[in-house]
Design a protein around this motif. Structure first.
Motif, PDB file in Angstrom:
ATOM      1  N   ALA A  20       0.866  -1.032  -0.013  1.00  0.00           N
ATOM      2  CA  ALA A  20      -0.151  -0.028   0.138  1.00  0.00           C
ATOM      3  C   ALA A  20       0.916   1.288  -0.156  1.00  0.00           C
ATOM      4  CB  ALA A  20      -0.843  -0.090   1.150  1.00  0.00           C
ATOM      5  N   ARG A  21       2.121   1.182   0.381  1.00  0.00           N
ATOM      6  CA  ARG A  21       2.992   2.212   0.550  1.00  0.00           C
ATOM      7  C   ARG A  21       3.698   2.588  -0.847  1.00  0.00           C
ATOM      8  NH1 ARG A  21       4.271   0.127   5.530  1.00  0.00           N
ATOM      9  NH2 ARG A  21       5.939  -0.918   4.821  1.00  0.00           N
ATOM     10  N   HIS A  22       3.395   1.716  -1.698  1.00  0.00           N
ATOM     11  CA  HIS A  22       4.040   2.022  -3.155  1.00  0.00           C
ATOM     12  C   HIS A  22       2.933   1.571  -4.226  1.00  0.00           C
ATOM     13  CE1 HIS A  22       7.973   1.799  -1.310  1.00  0.00           C
ATOM     14  NE2 HIS A  22       7.681   0.958  -0.605  1.00  0.00           N
ATOM     15  N   PRO A  23       2.109   2.654  -4.053  1.00  0.00           N
ATOM     16  CA  PRO A  23       0.621   2.197  -5.323  1.00  0.00           C
ATOM     17  C   PRO A  23       1.218   2.549  -6.582  1.00  0.00           C
ATOM     18  CG  PRO A  23       0.684   4.649  -4.133  1.00  0.00           C
ATOM     19  CD  PRO A  23       1.770   3.723  -3.470  1.00  0.00           C
ATOM     20  N   GLY A  24       2.254   3.241  -6.973  1.00  0.00           N
ATOM     21  CA  GLY A  24       2.503   3.419  -8.141  1.00  0.00           C
ATOM     22  C   GLY A  24       3.570   2.283  -8.662  1.00  0.00           C
ATOM     23  N   LYS A  25       3.840   1.237  -7.675  1.00  0.00           N
ATOM     24  CA  LYS A  25       4.846   0.010  -8.237  1.00  0.00           C
ATOM     25  C   LYS A  25       3.946  -1.077  -8.515  1.00  0.00           C
ATOM     26  CE  LYS A  25       9.039   2.116  -5.913  1.00  0.00           C
ATOM     27  NZ  LYS A  25       9.697   2.441  -7.182  1.00  0.00           N
ATOM     28  N   ARG A  26       4.402  -2.056  -9.244  1.00  0.00           N
ATOM     29  CA  ARG A  26       3.746  -3.215  -9.395  1.00  0.00           C
ATOM     30  C   ARG A  26       4.606  -4.474  -9.152  1.00  0.00           C
ATOM     31  NH1 ARG A  26       2.890  -3.464 -15.782  1.00  0.00           N
ATOM     32  NH2 ARG A  26       1.210  -5.099 -14.956  1.00  0.00           N
ATOM     33  N   PHE A  27       4.086  -5.282  -8.255  1.00  0.00           N
ATOM     34  CA  PHE A  27       4.655  -6.374  -7.647  1.00  0.00           C
ATOM     35  C   PHE A  27       4.727  -7.632  -8.391  1.00  0.00           C
ATOM     36  CE2 PHE A  27       4.599  -3.229  -4.584  1.00  0.00           C
ATOM     37  CZ  PHE A  27       5.549  -3.536  -3.261  1.00  0.00           C
ATOM     38  N   HIS A  81       6.637  -7.259 -18.363  1.00  0.00           N
ATOM     39  CA  HIS A  81       5.295  -6.990 -17.753  1.00  0.00           C
ATOM     40  C   HIS A  81       5.634  -5.539 -16.865  1.00  0.00           C
ATOM     41  CE1 HIS A  81       3.279 -10.453 -18.890  1.00  0.00           C
ATOM     42  NE2 HIS A  81       4.185 -11.005 -18.669  1.00  0.00           N
ATOM     43  N   ASN A  82       6.680  -4.786 -16.965  1.00  0.00           N
ATOM     44  CA  ASN A  82       6.871  -3.578 -16.608  1.00  0.00           C
ATOM     45  C   ASN A  82       6.795  -3.767 -14.973  1.00  0.00           C
ATOM     46  OD1 ASN A  82       7.515  -2.118 -18.758  1.00  0.00           O
ATOM     47  ND2 ASN A  82       5.067  -2.363 -19.139  1.00  0.00           N
ATOM     48  N   LEU A  83       7.350  -4.818 -14.284  1.00  0.00           N
ATOM     49  CA  LEU A  83       7.332  -4.738 -12.815  1.00  0.00           C
ATOM     50  C   LEU A  83       8.334  -4.403 -12.046  1.00  0.00           C
ATOM     51  CD1 LEU A  83       6.499  -8.787 -13.253  1.00  0.00           C
ATOM     52  CD2 LEU A  83       4.830  -7.020 -12.728  1.00  0.00           C
ATOM     53  N   ASP A  84       7.970  -3.665 -11.047  1.00  0.00           N
ATOM     54  CA  ASP A  84       8.888  -2.889 -10.129  1.00  0.00           C
ATOM     55  C   ASP A  84       9.715  -3.543  -8.973  1.00  0.00           C
ATOM     56  OD1 ASP A  84       8.327  -0.329 -11.671  1.00  0.00           O
ATOM     57  OD2 ASP A  84       6.330  -0.997 -10.752  1.00  0.00           O
ATOM     58  N   VAL A  85       9.142  -4.627  -8.549  1.00  0.00           N
ATOM     59  CA  VAL A  85       9.659  -5.070  -7.204  1.00  0.00           C
ATOM     60  C   VAL A  85       9.133  -6.622  -7.120  1.00  0.00           C
ATOM     61  CG1 VAL A  85       9.343  -5.013  -4.645  1.00  0.00           C
ATOM     62  CG2 VAL A  85       8.612  -3.091  -5.793  1.00  0.00           C
ATOM     63  N   MET A  86      10.169  -7.433  -6.801  1.00  0.00           N
ATOM     64  CA  MET A  86      10.080  -8.828  -6.645  1.00  0.00           C
ATOM     65  C   MET A  86      10.018  -9.204  -5.021  1.00  0.00           C
ATOM     66  SD  MET A  86      12.849 -10.217  -9.342  1.00  0.00           S
ATOM     67  CE  MET A  86      12.986  -9.664 -11.084  1.00  0.00           C
ATOM     68  N   ILE A  87       9.120 -10.081  -4.919  1.00  0.00           N
ATOM     69  CA  ILE A  87       8.904 -10.354  -3.367  1.00  0.00           C
ATOM     70  C   ILE A  87       8.801 -11.905  -3.448  1.00  0.00           C
ATOM     71  CG2 ILE A  87       7.891  -8.122  -2.531  1.00  0.00           C
ATOM     72  CD1 ILE A  87       5.136  -9.786  -2.525  1.00  0.00           C
ATOM     73  N   GLY A  88       8.902 -12.682  -2.323  1.00  0.00           N
ATOM     74  CA  GLY A  88       8.793 -14.162  -1.976  1.00  0.00           C
ATOM     75  C   GLY A  88       9.442 -14.696  -0.970  1.00  0.00           C
ATOM     76  N   CYS A  89       9.025 -15.694  -0.555  1.00  0.00           N
ATOM     77  CA  CYS A  89       9.616 -16.310   0.630  1.00  0.00           C
ATOM     78  C   CYS A  89      10.750 -17.334   0.084  1.00  0.00           C
ATOM     79  CB  CYS A  89       8.778 -17.344   1.247  1.00  0.00           C
ATOM     80  SG  CYS A  89       7.133 -16.439   1.905  1.00  0.00           S
ATOM     81  N   ALA A  90      11.904 -17.212   0.849  1.00  0.00           N
ATOM     82  CA  ALA A  90      12.941 -17.940   0.808  1.00  0.00           C
ATOM     83  C   ALA A  90      13.308 -18.641   1.994  1.00  0.00           C
ATOM     84  CB  ALA A  90      14.342 -17.280   0.507  1.00  0.00           C
ATOM     85  N   SER A  91      13.537 -20.068   1.677  1.00  0.00           N
ATOM     86  CA  SER A  91      13.652 -21.017   2.704  1.00  0.00           C
ATOM     87  C   SER A  91      14.799 -21.435   3.238  1.00  0.00           C
ATOM     88  CB  SER A  91      12.659 -22.156   2.546  1.00  0.00           C
ATOM     89  OG  SER A  91      11.552 -21.996   2.173  1.00  0.00           O
ATOM     90  N   PHE A  92      15.033 -21.671   4.659  1.00  0.00           N
ATOM     91  CA  PHE A  92      16.263 -22.499   5.301  1.00  0.00           C
ATOM     92  C   PHE A  92      15.551 -23.918   5.648  1.00  0.00           C
ATOM     93  CE2 PHE A  92      17.452 -18.077   5.768  1.00  0.00           C
ATOM     94  CZ  PHE A  92      18.808 -17.980   5.955  1.00  0.00           C
ATOM     95  N   PRO A  93      16.408 -24.763   5.523  1.00  0.00           N
ATOM     96  CA  PRO A  93      15.952 -26.193   5.947  1.00  0.00           C
ATOM     97  C   PRO A  93      15.670 -26.383   7.335  1.00  0.00           C
ATOM     98  CG  PRO A  93      18.186 -26.237   5.346  1.00  0.00           C
ATOM     99  CD  PRO A  93      17.755 -24.898   5.102  1.00  0.00           C
TER     100      PRO A  93
END
Length: 289
Positions: free
Chosen positions: A130-137, A169-181
């Motif tokens: 919500a703090r980045h309304p102009g960015k596409r995730f 796709h003109n995306l601005d931010v990548m997010i995601g879960c990264a795992s430790f075993p």
């Protein structure tokens, strides 16, 4: 989704499963390896088989009964995501037989039309978005590579695919879960403490684990953390994100089904190290010819 529903969906589109090469654009190629999006139900199913082999057979994850019975890692998100795949074209068989690595990609506009992002179950990402309304995730998930292909070349192609997809796709931010075993964050005290003290997202990028799932990452004082040893103790995927310029959210989450300790990766495209942008190409053509 039940096994029967999954099978019916595949059968309903089987007649169109052999898409012409014109709709199979290659996003990257290194030797016999190439990366692109899956374009047929058979290719998506093959990616789900790869995920099952890695997450269940290798790592011991426990999926819902229907998935365990089918020998597939699948959930409702598979229907709305794009599936990046790496193929070894030197292997015998058709494309589904050649898939050796995969990533699951979910664009924000698609997520908002359905049930949101997968990572929202573990991390309170809504305020940050919500703090980045102009960015596409873009959410990255379900990354896995078969053991013989866990090489620099395969990782480079996965990232070539991600980069090309983000540009397209003109995306601005990548997010995601990264795992430790493992389901015990304390076993990763050194690495998690390094992330907490050195790479935590702040300011407008501040994001925390969901309150009911929050596990402390600040397990060692900063002066006790040896950066070199901490980096050596991290999974390759996490180190790869950090090299690109990623931040991590505050707090880890234990995923008991997959037997992992997860951290949230936040990677604004504008923050990606210039040397990697130059390497993969500002137009994503570095490995695409």
């Amino acid at each position: 989704m039940t096994v029967e529903v999954a099978e019916n969906r595949i059968a309903a589109t089987r007649a169109n499963s052999r898409a012409p090469e014109a709709v199979k654009p290659v996003l990257g190629r290194l030797g016999s390896l190439e990366t692109r999006l899956a374009v047929t139900p058979e290719e998506v199913r093959a990616a789900q088989v790869i995920r099952y082999r890695v997450f269940v057979e290798e790592m011991g994850a426990r999926l819902p009964p229907a998935a365990m019975l089918a020998g597939l890692d699948f959930d409702a998100f598979d229907d709305i995501c794009d599936h990046l795949i790496v193929l070894d074209t030197s292997l015998d068989g058709d494309a589904p037989d050649q898939i050796v690595a995969t990533y699951r990609l979910l664009r924000q506009e698609v997520a908002e039309k359905h049930s949101g992002f997968y990572s929202a179950d573990e991390f309170d990402i809504a305020p940050m978005i919500a703090r980045h309304p102009g960015k596409r995730f873009l959410e990255l998930g379900r990354s896995c590579v078969l053991p013989p292909y866990r090489t620099k070349r395969t990782v480079e192609l996965l990232w070539q695919g991600n980069w090309a997809y983000a540009l397209k796709h003109n995306l601005d931010v990548m997010i995601g879960c990264a795992s430790f075993p493992g389901a015990f964050p304390e076993f990763h005290a050194l690495a998690l403490s390094f992330l907490h003290h050195n790479t935590m997202a702040s300011g407008d990028w501040t994001v925390r684990a969901a309150p009911n799932r929050y596990r402390n990452m600040d397990l060692m004082p900063s002066e006790a953390v040896n950066p070199k040893r901490a980096l050596m103790a991290m999974p390759p995927l996490v180190k790869g994100y950090l090299r690109l310029g990623a931040m991590v959210g505050e707090g880890a989450v234990v995923d008991h089904a997959f037997g992992t300790t997860d951290v949230l990766i936040v990677l604004p495209v504008e923050s990606i190290s210039s040397r990697y942008v130059n390497y993969y190409g500002a137009d994503a053509q570095r490995f695409a010819s």
